[in-house]
Design a protein around this motif. Structure first.
Motif, PDB file in Angstrom:
ATOM      1  N   LYS A 102      60.399  55.143  44.716  1.00 49.44           N
ATOM      2  CA  LYS A 102      59.630  53.952  45.098  1.00 49.44           C
ATOM      3  C   LYS A 102      58.248  54.277  45.668  1.00 49.44           C
ATOM      4  O   LYS A 102      57.240  53.753  45.213  1.00 49.44           O
ATOM      5  N   ASP A 103      58.210  55.135  46.686  1.00 44.94           N
ATOM      6  CA  ASP A 103      56.908  55.303  47.357  1.00 44.94           C
ATOM      7  C   ASP A 103      55.913  56.091  46.512  1.00 44.94           C
ATOM      8  O   ASP A 103      54.724  55.760  46.491  1.00 44.94           O
ATOM      9  N   THR A 104      56.369  57.113  45.771  1.00 43.70           N
ATOM     10  CA  THR A 104      55.412  57.858  44.937  1.00 43.70           C
ATOM     11  C   THR A 104      54.970  57.020  43.728  1.00 43.70           C
ATOM     12  O   THR A 104      53.878  57.233  43.194  1.00 43.70           O
ATOM     13  N   SER A 105      55.790  56.075  43.314  1.00 41.03           N
ATOM     14  CA  SER A 105      55.390  55.183  42.217  1.00 41.03           C
ATOM     15  C   SER A 105      54.328  54.200  42.705  1.00 41.03           C
ATOM     16  O   SER A 105      53.297  54.004  42.054  1.00 41.03           O
ATOM     17  N   ARG A 106      54.591  53.614  43.840  1.00 38.21           N
ATOM     18  CA  ARG A 106      53.608  52.675  44.394  1.00 38.21           C
ATOM     19  C   ARG A 106      52.274  53.383  44.648  1.00 38.21           C
ATOM     20  O   ARG A 106      51.204  52.873  44.337  1.00 38.21           O
ATOM     21  N   ARG A 107      52.381  54.595  45.164  1.00 39.80           N
ATOM     22  CA  ARG A 107      51.178  55.397  45.462  1.00 39.80           C
ATOM     23  C   ARG A 107      50.395  55.724  44.181  1.00 39.80           C
ATOM     24  O   ARG A 107      49.163  55.727  44.175  1.00 39.80           O
ATOM     25  N   ALA A 108      51.106  56.009  43.109  1.00 37.88           N
ATOM     26  CA  ALA A 108      50.438  56.324  41.830  1.00 37.88           C
ATOM     27  C   ALA A 108      49.572  55.137  41.390  1.00 37.88           C
ATOM     28  O   ALA A 108      48.443  55.310  40.926  1.00 37.88           O
ATOM     29  N   VAL A 109      50.107  53.934  41.584  1.00 39.62           N
ATOM     30  CA  VAL A 109      49.357  52.730  41.201  1.00 39.62           C
ATOM     31  C   VAL A 109      48.147  52.535  42.126  1.00 39.62           C
ATOM     32  O   VAL A 109      47.043  52.236  41.674  1.00 39.62           O
ATOM     33  N   GLU A 110      48.369  52.734  43.422  1.00 40.65           N
ATOM     34  CA  GLU A 110      47.253  52.590  44.381  1.00 40.65           C
ATOM     35  C   GLU A 110      46.113  53.548  44.052  1.00 40.65           C
ATOM     36  O   GLU A 110      44.945  53.169  44.045  1.00 40.65           O
ATOM     37  N   VAL A 111      46.471  54.797  43.789  1.00 39.91           N
ATOM     38  CA  VAL A 111      45.443  55.804  43.498  1.00 39.91           C
ATOM     39  C   VAL A 111      44.702  55.453  42.204  1.00 39.91           C
ATOM     40  O   VAL A 111      43.480  55.590  42.120  1.00 39.91           O
ATOM     41  N   ALA A 112      45.431  54.952  41.223  1.00 40.17           N
ATOM     42  CA  ALA A 112      44.784  54.552  39.962  1.00 40.17           C
ATOM     43  C   ALA A 112      43.718  53.479  40.234  1.00 40.17           C
ATOM     44  O   ALA A 112      42.627  53.513  39.659  1.00 40.17           O
ATOM     45  N   HIS A 113      44.022  52.568  41.148  1.00 40.47           N
ATOM     46  CA  HIS A 113      43.043  51.514  41.460  1.00 40.47           C
ATOM     47  C   HIS A 113      41.878  52.021  42.306  1.00 40.47           C
ATOM     48  O   HIS A 113      40.796  51.433  42.290  1.00 40.47           O
ATOM     49  N   GLU A 114      42.105  53.102  43.034  1.00 40.61           N
ATOM     50  CA  GLU A 114      40.976  53.695  43.769  1.00 40.61           C
ATOM     51  C   GLU A 114      39.935  54.232  42.792  1.00 40.61           C
ATOM     52  O   GLU A 114      38.778  54.424  43.137  1.00 40.61           O
ATOM     53  N   PHE A 115      40.402  54.534  41.577  1.00 34.62           N
ATOM     54  CA  PHE A 115      39.501  55.013  40.522  1.00 34.62           C
ATOM     55  C   PHE A 115      39.479  53.970  39.399  1.00 34.62           C
ATOM     56  O   PHE A 115      39.716  54.273  38.236  1.00 34.62           O
ATOM     57  N   GLU A 116      39.209  52.726  39.807  1.00 35.09           N
ATOM     58  CA  GLU A 116      39.384  51.575  38.924  1.00 35.09           C
ATOM     59  C   GLU A 116      38.733  51.735  37.549  1.00 35.09           C
ATOM     60  O   GLU A 116      39.350  51.464  36.531  1.00 35.09           O
ATOM     61  N   SER A 117      37.492  52.197  37.530  1.00 37.73           N
ATOM     62  CA  SER A 117      36.782  52.228  36.246  1.00 37.73           C
ATOM     63  C   SER A 117      36.883  53.590  35.565  1.00 37.73           C
ATOM     64  O   SER A 117      36.208  53.847  34.573  1.00 37.73           O
ATOM     65  N   GLU A 118      37.726  54.461  36.102  1.00 44.26           N
ATOM     66  CA  GLU A 118      37.854  55.821  35.548  1.00 44.26           C
ATOM     67  C   GLU A 118      39.176  55.942  34.788  1.00 44.26           C
ATOM     68  O   GLU A 118      40.101  55.154  34.999  1.00 44.26           O
ATOM     69  N   PRO A 119      39.288  56.972  33.936  1.00 39.01           N
ATOM     70  CA  PRO A 119      40.548  57.177  33.200  1.00 39.01           C
ATOM     71  C   PRO A 119      41.636  57.808  34.077  1.00 39.01           C
ATOM     72  O   PRO A 119      42.112  58.911  33.820  1.00 39.01           O
ATOM     73  N   VAL A 120      42.000  57.093  35.139  1.00 37.68           N
ATOM     74  CA  VAL A 120      43.062  57.529  36.059  1.00 37.68           C
ATOM     75  C   VAL A 120      44.136  56.439  36.026  1.00 37.68           C
ATOM     76  O   VAL A 120      43.867  55.294  36.400  1.00 37.68           O
ATOM     77  N   TYR A 121      45.321  56.786  35.538  1.00 38.29           N
ATOM     78  CA  TYR A 121      46.386  55.814  35.299  1.00 38.29           C
ATOM     79  C   TYR A 121      47.641  56.189  36.080  1.00 38.29           C
ATOM     80  O   TYR A 121      47.700  57.234  36.725  1.00 38.29           O
TER      81      TYR A 121
ATOM     82  N   ASN B 109      56.359  69.501  48.641  1.00 34.49           N
ATOM     83  CA  ASN B 109      55.147  69.326  47.834  1.00 34.49           C
ATOM     84  C   ASN B 109      55.019  67.900  47.344  1.00 34.49           C
ATOM     85  O   ASN B 109      53.940  67.389  47.096  1.00 34.49           O
ATOM     86  N   GLU B 110      56.190  67.292  47.147  1.00 35.61           N
ATOM     87  CA  GLU B 110      56.211  65.949  46.591  1.00 35.61           C
ATOM     88  C   GLU B 110      56.033  64.892  47.678  1.00 35.61           C
ATOM     89  O   GLU B 110      55.236  63.975  47.544  1.00 35.61           O
ATOM     90  N   LEU B 111      56.820  65.027  48.742  1.00 38.99           N
ATOM     91  CA  LEU B 111      56.939  63.939  49.704  1.00 38.99           C
ATOM     92  C   LEU B 111      56.418  64.267  51.089  1.00 38.99           C
ATOM     93  O   LEU B 111      56.371  63.407  51.948  1.00 38.99           O
ATOM     94  N   GLY B 112      56.042  65.503  51.297  1.00 40.99           N
ATOM     95  CA  GLY B 112      55.548  65.889  52.609  1.00 40.99           C
ATOM     96  C   GLY B 112      56.671  66.321  53.521  1.00 40.99           C
ATOM     97  O   GLY B 112      57.850  66.142  53.210  1.00 40.99           O
ATOM     98  N   GLY B 113      56.305  66.924  54.655  1.00 38.01           N
ATOM     99  CA  GLY B 113      57.315  67.372  55.604  1.00 38.01           C
ATOM    100  C   GLY B 113      57.589  66.272  56.608  1.00 38.01           C
ATOM    101  O   GLY B 113      57.242  65.116  56.387  1.00 38.01           O
ATOM    102  N   GLY B 114      58.222  66.635  57.700  1.00 34.14           N
ATOM    103  CA  GLY B 114      58.456  65.651  58.767  1.00 34.14           C
ATOM    104  C   GLY B 114      59.752  64.912  58.558  1.00 34.14           C
ATOM    105  O   GLY B 114      60.197  64.728  57.434  1.00 34.14           O
ATOM    106  N   ASP B 115      60.324  64.504  59.668  1.00 29.77           N
ATOM    107  CA  ASP B 115      61.643  63.875  59.627  1.00 29.77           C
ATOM    108  C   ASP B 115      61.626  62.544  58.891  1.00 29.77           C
ATOM    109  O   ASP B 115      62.575  62.199  58.202  1.00 29.77           O
ATOM    110  N   ALA B 116      60.534  61.800  59.017  1.00 29.85           N
ATOM    111  CA  ALA B 116      60.482  60.481  58.379  1.00 29.85           C
ATOM    112  C   ALA B 116      60.591  60.625  56.864  1.00 29.85           C
ATOM    113  O   ALA B 116      61.393  59.952  56.218  1.00 29.85           O
ATOM    114  N   ALA B 117      59.811  61.548  56.307  1.00 26.88           N
ATOM    115  CA  ALA B 117      59.838  61.755  54.852  1.00 26.88           C
ATOM    116  C   ALA B 117      61.213  62.235  54.417  1.00 26.88           C
ATOM    117  O   ALA B 117      61.760  61.791  53.406  1.00 26.88           O
TER     118      ALA B 117
END
Ligand SMILES: [Zn+2]
Length: 286
Positions: free
Chosen positions: A41-60, A78-86
């Motif tokens: 869930k969170d890495t999928s949502r993040r992928a979409v957010e990052v794509a919009h940060e580069f709205e006019s670029e070929p980042v999908y 590497n994927e989700l970060g360290g820390g107890d919450a992750a």
């Protein structure tokens, strides 16, 4: 216009931290377009957010639930970060939440559903139950791909016969261009069956490594596949190609993989680059 395309990468993963903007910037400067692939869930949502940060670029973005995240206990910093919450978040294991993913799937920057599929290499706990969970999540994602008309981004490890069986059984749900099998490690026979269903294949850093016993014969596979079914990827931050082997991988390094694919096929780097970009454009409708 992009000259290269990284069809499967994770520049939005924790391994890049705040550096992801610079990493994606380097890719764009090198004329590399890319798809950041979600795994839950969170890495999928993040992928979409990052794509919009580069709205006019070929980042999908690609969005989906990776088979290893249907079970508890697999945690990759590497994927989700360290820390107890992750760690607490991932230790649950995830049920596929169709409506959550459908919303992300319908986003204008989302070009594929995945990574989804089967991974029997990472089975922990009850084998029968875990395989069943993976299959259920994969089937839901086949349905979602059909529902929104976007291709599958498949991850498969040590499970090709079950994967092919499931795809065959659900053939009617596959789109005309059904998708990609990323980081392909199956046999030529598996490749043939997947080709017949319309799938394409991405290759990454491993094609640049010297052949090793026990590893798939990538050269033979790349020689075997039709050129219009071959794409390039990095799967960054993992598996950097030579000469960056062992370092943190990043999308700009896809150029090394394209050079190797060109060498294997005996075509110019420009031609191979153009082919991989055209194949990505067709599959992702970009
Ligand atoms: Zn991946």
């Amino acid at each position: 216009m992009d000259q290269f395309f990284d069809a499967h990468t994770h520049a939005h993963f924790a391994a890049f931290g705040d550096d992801y903007r610079a990493v994606i910037g380097r890719a764009l400067e090198s004329h590399v377009g890319l798809v950041n692939v979600g795994t839950q869930k969170d890495t999928s949502r993040r992928a979409v957010e990052v794509a919009h940060e580069f709205e006019s670029e070929p980042v999908y973005a690609a969005i989906g639930l990776h088979p290893i995240h249907t079970a508890k206990s697999h945690h990759d910093e590497n994927e989700l970060g360290g820390g107890d919450a992750a760690k607490a978040f991932t230790s649950r294991g995830e049920e596929f939440d169709y409506e959550y993913y459908k919303k992300l799937a319908l986003d204008s920057k989302t070009v594929a559903i995945g990574e989804c599929g089967l991974d029997y290499y990472h089975i922990e706990g009850d084998e029968v139950e875990m395989k069943q969970r993976q299959k259920e999540a994969f089937l839901e994602q086949i349905k979602l791909s059909h529902d929104v008309g976007k291709p599958l981004m498949i991850h498969c490890r040590d499970a090709f016969s079950d994967l092919i069986e499931m795809l065959t059984a659900n053939y009617k749900l596959l789109n005309t261009i059904p998708g990609i099998v990323h980081f392909f490690t199956g046999t030529k026979d598996d490749a043939k069956k997947l080709l017949d269903m319309g799938f394409s294949f991405t290759f990454g850093g491993t094609v640049t490594f010297p052949p090793k016993p026990g590893m798939p014969d990538y050269r033979a596979l790349v020689e075997y596949l039709p050129l219009d079914r071959i794409l390039s990827e990095t799967d960054a931050p993992y598996v950097a190609p030579v000469p960056y082997r062992g370092k943190r991988n990043e999308p700009a390094y896809v150029i090394e993989t394209v050079k190797k694919l060109a060498e294997i096929r005996g075509v110019s780097v420009e031609e191979m680059a153009g082919t991989t970009v055209a194949n990505a454009a067709k599959i992702f409708k970009i």
